[in-house]
Design a protein around this motif. Structure first.
Motif, PDB file in Angstrom:
ATOM      1  N   SER A  34       0.854  -1.201   0.000  1.00  0.00           N
ATOM      2  CA  SER A  34       0.000   0.000   0.000  1.00  0.00           C
ATOM      3  C   SER A  34       0.888   1.249   0.000  1.00  0.00           C
ATOM      4  CB  SER A  34      -0.892   0.002   1.242  1.00  0.00           C
ATOM      5  OG  SER A  34      -0.085   0.247   2.382  1.00  0.00           O
ATOM      6  N   PRO A  35       0.336   2.406  -0.416  1.00  0.00           N
ATOM      7  CA  PRO A  35       1.130   3.643  -0.392  1.00  0.00           C
ATOM      8  C   PRO A  35       1.688   3.940   0.999  1.00  0.00           C
ATOM      9  CG  PRO A  35      -0.893   3.957  -1.648  1.00  0.00           C
ATOM     10  CD  PRO A  35      -0.988   2.595  -1.037  1.00  0.00           C
ATOM     11  N   LYS A  36       0.921   3.607   2.060  1.00  0.00           N
ATOM     12  CA  LYS A  36       1.388   3.869   3.433  1.00  0.00           C
ATOM     13  C   LYS A  36       2.608   2.985   3.747  1.00  0.00           C
ATOM     14  CE  LYS A  36      -0.362   4.002   8.187  1.00  0.00           C
ATOM     15  NZ  LYS A  36      -0.289   2.703   8.859  1.00  0.00           N
ATOM     16  N   GLN A  37       2.489   1.715   3.389  1.00  0.00           N
ATOM     17  CA  GLN A  37       3.623   0.793   3.620  1.00  0.00           C
ATOM     18  C   GLN A  37       4.836   1.211   2.791  1.00  0.00           C
ATOM     19  OE1 GLN A  37       1.532  -2.714   2.324  1.00  0.00           O
ATOM     20  NE2 GLN A  37       1.429  -3.564   4.394  1.00  0.00           N
ATOM     21  N   GLN A  38       4.549   1.696   1.576  1.00  0.00           N
ATOM     22  CA  GLN A  38       5.644   2.112   0.679  1.00  0.00           C
ATOM     23  C   GLN A  38       6.466   3.221   1.350  1.00  0.00           C
ATOM     24  OE1 GLN A  38       4.391   3.806  -3.077  1.00  0.00           O
ATOM     25  NE2 GLN A  38       6.177   3.026  -4.179  1.00  0.00           N
ATOM     26  N   LYS A  39       5.769   4.167   1.995  1.00  0.00           N
ATOM     27  CA  LYS A  39       6.453   5.286   2.698  1.00  0.00           C
ATOM     28  C   LYS A  39       7.272   4.768   3.873  1.00  0.00           C
ATOM     29  CE  LYS A  39       4.133   9.647   1.832  1.00  0.00           C
ATOM     30  NZ  LYS A  39       2.880   9.295   1.102  1.00  0.00           N
ATOM     31  N   GLU A  40       6.630   3.884   4.670  1.00  0.00           N
ATOM     32  CA  GLU A  40       7.323   3.345   5.858  1.00  0.00           C
ATOM     33  C   GLU A  40       8.571   2.561   5.450  1.00  0.00           C
ATOM     34  OE1 GLU A  40       3.180   2.632   8.358  1.00  0.00           O
ATOM     35  OE2 GLU A  40       4.325   0.894   7.622  1.00  0.00           O
ATOM     36  N   GLN A  41       8.401   1.735   4.422  1.00  0.00           N
ATOM     37  CA  GLN A  41       9.513   0.879   3.975  1.00  0.00           C
ATOM     38  C   GLN A  41      10.665   1.722   3.434  1.00  0.00           C
ATOM     39  OE1 GLN A  41       9.497  -2.877   3.845  1.00  0.00           O
ATOM     40  NE2 GLN A  41       8.111  -2.325   5.470  1.00  0.00           N
ATOM     41  N   ALA A  42      10.328   2.832   2.790  1.00  0.00           N
ATOM     42  CA  ALA A  42      11.372   3.705   2.236  1.00  0.00           C
ATOM     43  C   ALA A  42      12.214   4.309   3.356  1.00  0.00           C
ATOM     44  CB  ALA A  42      10.733   4.792   1.382  1.00  0.00           C
ATOM     45  N   LEU A  43      11.560   4.656   4.476  1.00  0.00           N
ATOM     46  CA  LEU A  43      12.304   5.234   5.613  1.00  0.00           C
ATOM     47  C   LEU A  43      13.172   4.171   6.272  1.00  0.00           C
ATOM     48  CD1 LEU A  43       9.630   7.644   7.139  1.00  0.00           C
ATOM     49  CD2 LEU A  43      11.597   8.202   5.685  1.00  0.00           C
ATOM     50  N   ARG A  44      12.638   2.949   6.368  1.00  0.00           N
ATOM     51  CA  ARG A  44      13.431   1.848   6.941  1.00  0.00           C
ATOM     52  C   ARG A  44      14.608   1.521   6.032  1.00  0.00           C
ATOM     53  NH1 ARG A  44      10.445  -3.268   8.242  1.00  0.00           N
ATOM     54  NH2 ARG A  44      12.457  -3.711   9.153  1.00  0.00           N
ATOM     55  N   LEU A  45      14.396   1.621   4.730  1.00  0.00           N
ATOM     56  CA  LEU A  45      15.487   1.370   3.781  1.00  0.00           C
ATOM     57  C   LEU A  45      16.613   2.388   3.994  1.00  0.00           C
ATOM     58  CD1 LEU A  45      16.263  -0.293   1.058  1.00  0.00           C
ATOM     59  CD2 LEU A  45      15.788   1.902  -0.008  1.00  0.00           C
ATOM     60  N   LEU A  46      16.218   3.646   4.182  1.00  0.00           N
ATOM     61  CA  LEU A  46      17.219   4.694   4.402  1.00  0.00           C
ATOM     62  C   LEU A  46      18.035   4.389   5.662  1.00  0.00           C
ATOM     63  CD1 LEU A  46      18.589   7.424   3.944  1.00  0.00           C
ATOM     64  CD2 LEU A  46      16.647   8.525   5.068  1.00  0.00           C
ATOM     65  N   GLU A  47      17.348   3.992   6.745  1.00  0.00           N
ATOM     66  CA  GLU A  47      18.069   3.667   7.993  1.00  0.00           C
ATOM     67  C   GLU A  47      19.032   2.500   7.770  1.00  0.00           C
ATOM     68  OE1 GLU A  47      14.243   5.008  10.649  1.00  0.00           O
ATOM     69  OE2 GLU A  47      14.897   2.901  10.744  1.00  0.00           O
ATOM     70  N   CYS A  48      18.562   1.512   7.035  1.00  0.00           N
ATOM     71  CA  CYS A  48      19.391   0.323   6.769  1.00  0.00           C
ATOM     72  C   CYS A  48      20.596   0.713   5.902  1.00  0.00           C
ATOM     73  CB  CYS A  48      18.513  -0.713   6.071  1.00  0.00           C
ATOM     74  SG  CYS A  48      19.040  -2.388   6.329  1.00  0.00           S
ATOM     75  N   PHE A  49      20.389   1.632   4.987  1.00  0.00           N
ATOM     76  CA  PHE A  49      21.473   2.138   4.137  1.00  0.00           C
ATOM     77  C   PHE A  49      22.503   2.859   5.011  1.00  0.00           C
ATOM     78  CE2 PHE A  49      23.448   5.473   1.633  1.00  0.00           C
ATOM     79  CZ  PHE A  49      23.788   4.833   0.447  1.00  0.00           C
ATOM     80  N   GLN A  50      22.002   3.708   5.919  1.00  0.00           N
ATOM     81  CA  GLN A  50      22.914   4.480   6.787  1.00  0.00           C
ATOM     82  C   GLN A  50      23.751   3.547   7.667  1.00  0.00           C
ATOM     83  OE1 GLN A  50      19.763   6.853   8.478  1.00  0.00           O
ATOM     84  NE2 GLN A  50      20.226   8.612   7.184  1.00  0.00           N
ATOM     85  N   ARG A  51      23.136   2.460   8.155  1.00  0.00           N
ATOM     86  CA  ARG A  51      23.859   1.511   9.029  1.00  0.00           C
ATOM     87  C   ARG A  51      24.846   0.644   8.263  1.00  0.00           C
ATOM     88  NH1 ARG A  51      18.852   0.379  11.274  1.00  0.00           N
ATOM     89  NH2 ARG A  51      18.666  -1.507  10.032  1.00  0.00           N
ATOM     90  N   ASN A  52      24.471   0.218   7.038  1.00  0.00           N
ATOM     91  CA  ASN A  52      25.227  -0.853   6.374  1.00  0.00           C
ATOM     92  C   ASN A  52      26.004  -0.474   5.127  1.00  0.00           C
ATOM     93  OD1 ASN A  52      24.337  -3.295   7.923  1.00  0.00           O
ATOM     94  ND2 ASN A  52      22.346  -2.482   7.312  1.00  0.00           N
TER      95      ASN A  52
END
Ligand SMILES: Nc1nc2c(c(=O)[nH]1)N(C=O)[C@@H](CNc1ccc(C(=O)N[C@@H](CCC(=O)O)C(=O)O)cc1)CN2
Ligand SMILES: Nc1ncnc2c1ncn2[C@@H]1O[C@H](COP(=O)(O)OP(=O)(O)OP(=O)(O)O)[C@@H](O)[C@H]1O
Length: 212
Positions: A34-52
């Protein structure tokens, strides 16, 4: 897909049929986000990018502008811009059918849409980067497996463009990191692979980094 002898090997037509059904299956899975999940997942992706993934070596990064239900790269692009890291996105090559050019993408870049209705910078040769100068390429995908095999939208654009890197002599071969970006639900157990497939070195999802 492994078989004992050539008579049992699937024909090219069967292979492409199974690739296409797999592709459609995972496109449907992706479209269920869903568009809501898409937004949440994008923010989690950014955090994962910053960590790894984040490192001082990251200077010139190729990304893509999100199409439909793909994992949204907008927060990642804004983050890289804040750090003054150069971002490049694909443009369909105007003469070399099936190939991509990578163009510098900044906040002020004039944009258009390609034949798939995906936003892309208006082509200006001064902003094209030779592939060998990129240090990291973040690649869209439809599904991936634990060996780094990737299935994309089926145009063969990334494989054709990246095969140019493999044709360079070993000495000059750039150490470009090829990182697929995907939702966790895009992981398949095993994918058929073809001689033209260029394997990924890593896949980043909103929850983890896979290394191959
Ligand atoms: N964001 C993004 N940019 C990209 C790619 C990609 O996969 N994602 N590509 C990777 O090579 C190239 C474009 N390749 C494409 C090939 C086929 C379709 C396509 O068939 N689109 C369908 C809708 C698919 C859906 O439901 O998601 C359409 O336009 O109807 C789109 C892009 C270059 N730019
Ligand atoms: N290096 C190459 N040279 C010539 N043809 C290629 C090459 N790579 C891919 N192709 C052609 O492109 C077609 C689509 O390839 P494939 O199914 O691997 O695309 P994809 O990786 O899913 O798409 P994309 O990279 O655009 O996301 C294949 O039928 C193949 O013939």
């Amino acid at each position: 897909m492994s078989t004992e002898n050539s008579s049992q090997r699937p024909s090219l037509e069967q292979q492409s049929h199974s690739r296409n059904s797999l592709r459609q299956h995972y496109i449907n899975i992706r479209n269920s986000v869903s568009p809501k999940q898409q937004k949440e997942q994008a923010l989690r992706l950014l955090e994962c990018f910053q960590r790894n993934v984040m490192s001082p070596k990251l200077q010139k990064v190729a990304l893509y502008i999100t199409n439909k239900a793909e994992l949204d790269t907008a927060p990642l692009i804004s983050f890289l811009w804040q750090l003054n890291i150069d971002v490049y996105v694909p443009v369909l090559h105007p003469f070399c059918k099936g190939h991509l050019l990578f163009i510098r993408y900044a906040q002020t870049t004039p944009m258009t849409h390609n034949k798939y209705a995906i936003a892309e910078p208006i082509l200006d040769v001064r902003n094209v980067i030779p592939l060998a100068e990129l240090d990291t390429m973040l690649v869209p995908l439809v599904c991936f497996d634990e060996h780094g095999n990737r299935l994309g939208m089926g145009g063969g654009y990334y494989d054709r463009t990246l095969s140019a890197i493999n044709k360079l002599s070993h000495k000059n071969k750039p150490q470009i990191e090829l990182i697929g970006l995907a939702y966790d639900i895009q992981k398949a157990l095993s994918l058929p692979n073809e001689k033209w497939d260029v394997p990924l070195t890593k896949v980043l999802t909103p929850s983890r980094l896979y290394r191959f």
